[in-house]
Write an enzyme that holds these catalytic residues in place. Structure first.
Site, PDB file in Angstrom:
ATOM      1  N   ASP A   1      32.572  46.712   9.313  1.00 24.24           N
ATOM      2  CA  ASP A   1      34.182  47.730   9.418  1.00 24.24           C
ATOM      3  C   ASP A   1      34.178  47.943  10.437  1.00 24.24           C
ATOM      4  OD1 ASP A   1      34.820  49.645   7.018  1.00 24.24           O
ATOM      5  OD2 ASP A   1      34.654  50.859   9.374  1.00 24.24           O
TER       6      ASP A   1
ATOM      7  N   HIS B   1      29.978  46.492   0.325  1.00 25.85           N
ATOM      8  CA  HIS B   1      30.972  46.627   1.260  1.00 25.85           C
ATOM      9  C   HIS B   1      29.617  47.043   2.411  1.00 25.85           C
ATOM     10  CE1 HIS B   1      33.721  46.936   4.880  1.00 25.85           C
ATOM     11  NE2 HIS B   1      33.541  48.460   4.763  1.00 25.85           N
TER      12      HIS B   1
ATOM     13  N   TYR C   1      41.822  55.279  13.007  1.00 20.94           N
ATOM     14  CA  TYR C   1      42.940  55.102  12.208  1.00 20.94           C
ATOM     15  C   TYR C   1      44.755  54.877  12.686  1.00 20.94           C
ATOM     16  CZ  TYR C   1      39.190  53.771   8.857  1.00 20.94           C
ATOM     17  OH  TYR C   1      38.218  53.353   8.687  1.00 20.94           O
TER      18      TYR C   1
END
Length: 297
Positions: free
Chosen positions: A109, A275, A216
């Site tokens: 990730d 994931h 982010y």
């Protein structure tokens, strides 16, 4: 301090200071070869609990730092503190602190985002690169503004909003964060309440949710090698890519064409796996790593 239950007795917990940050780090094994594990969002070094003893048995000194802003690692304030260049300095400083003969970098990730870019920019020499469920940045750049990936990547855009995503992650002492992880999982037994309590810890702490989201926000301000192009330097480090095919956030099509950007790439995909690959099928992940490393020697 956050309690970490059911760890292998061989795993030790220590604080390692690098780049001015105190990293709460899980370590296992000894020796001149370093395996450095980078966790993802919204996780913790604990997500590598199944891999650390395995690498130690393979003869590695395995380190899994809890990244800046997460868990009981230092949590500096400000978006600029989570810029890619700063995060690269963290990784480089951890590698330097280990003073190892060679380095294997493993990322999942967000940790894989960093690992890709770190290898592309050749910030430190790497013996091996292992990537879990994140595409090469050039391939992601092709897809992120197209259907269906633009929908799957909604969180990247949502996290650019002020205060609202921070509040959502911290709601109910991180309840929403844990609930989202379990929702995305295929094998939900891998995410018991005891495990989710660990991942709910950071967003439940003052400034924790903001620190997580600042990765982010900084990424969109200064991509720093992630939002790539077809002109990125080719990775020469032998690379193993492991991918759970039932990833709700990143489609399997994002693995296609990776060989154009990596000279020596091995791809293994796993049907019915989400994931959270290294937590759902740790045995299969460890076996695939062992086979690949054996082929490399």
């Amino acid at each position: 301090m956050l309690a970490l239950p059911n760890l292998d007795p061989a795993i030790k917990r220590q604080y390692i200071t690098a780049n001015g940050i105190r990293f709460d780090t899980l370590t296992c094994g000894e020796g001149p070869r370093l395996a450095l594990f980078l966790h993802g969002f919204p996780e913790h070094a604990y997500s590598w609990r199944h891999q650390l003893p395995h690498f130690a048995k393979l003869g590695y000194r395995a380190w899994a730092p809890t990244l800046r802003g997460y868990g009981d690692s230092d949590r500096p304030e400000g978006v600029e503190q989570y810029d890619m260049s700063v995060l690269f300095d963290d990784i480089a400083a951890l590698i330097d602190a280990a003073d190892a003969e060679d380095v294997t970098l493993i990322g999942h990730d967000w940790g894989a985002v960093l690992a890709w870019a770190f290898a592309i920019q050749k910030i430190r020499p790497l013996k091996h690169l292992m990537i879990m469920n994140v595409p090469h940045p050039a391939i992601f750049a092709r897809h992120v503004k197209r259907w269906p990936q633009i929908v799957r990547s909604w969180d990247i855009f949502f996290f650019q909003l002020p205060w609202l995503p921070d509040m959502a992650l911290s709601l109910g002492r991180g309840y929403m964060t844990g609930a989202a992880m379990k929702f995305m999982a295929e094998d939900k037994t891998a995410f018991s309440d005891l495990v989710l309590k660990i991942y709910r810890y950071t967003p439940s702490q003052p400034g924790g949710a903001t620190a997580m989201i600042n990765y982010y926000r900084a990424l969109m301000k200064r991509p720093g090698g992630f939002r790539g192009s077809d002109n990125l330097p080719k990775i020469t480090t032998p690379t193993l890519m492991l991918w759970g095919e039932k990833d709700m956030a990143l489609g399997l099509e994002l693995t296609e064409g990776t060989d154009a950007f990596v000279e020596d790439i091995t791809l293994r995909t796993f049907p019915g796996v989400s994931h959270w690959i290294q937590q759902e099928i740790p045995g299969q992940v460890n076996d695939a790593i062992t086979v690949w490393l054996t082929q490399q020697s």
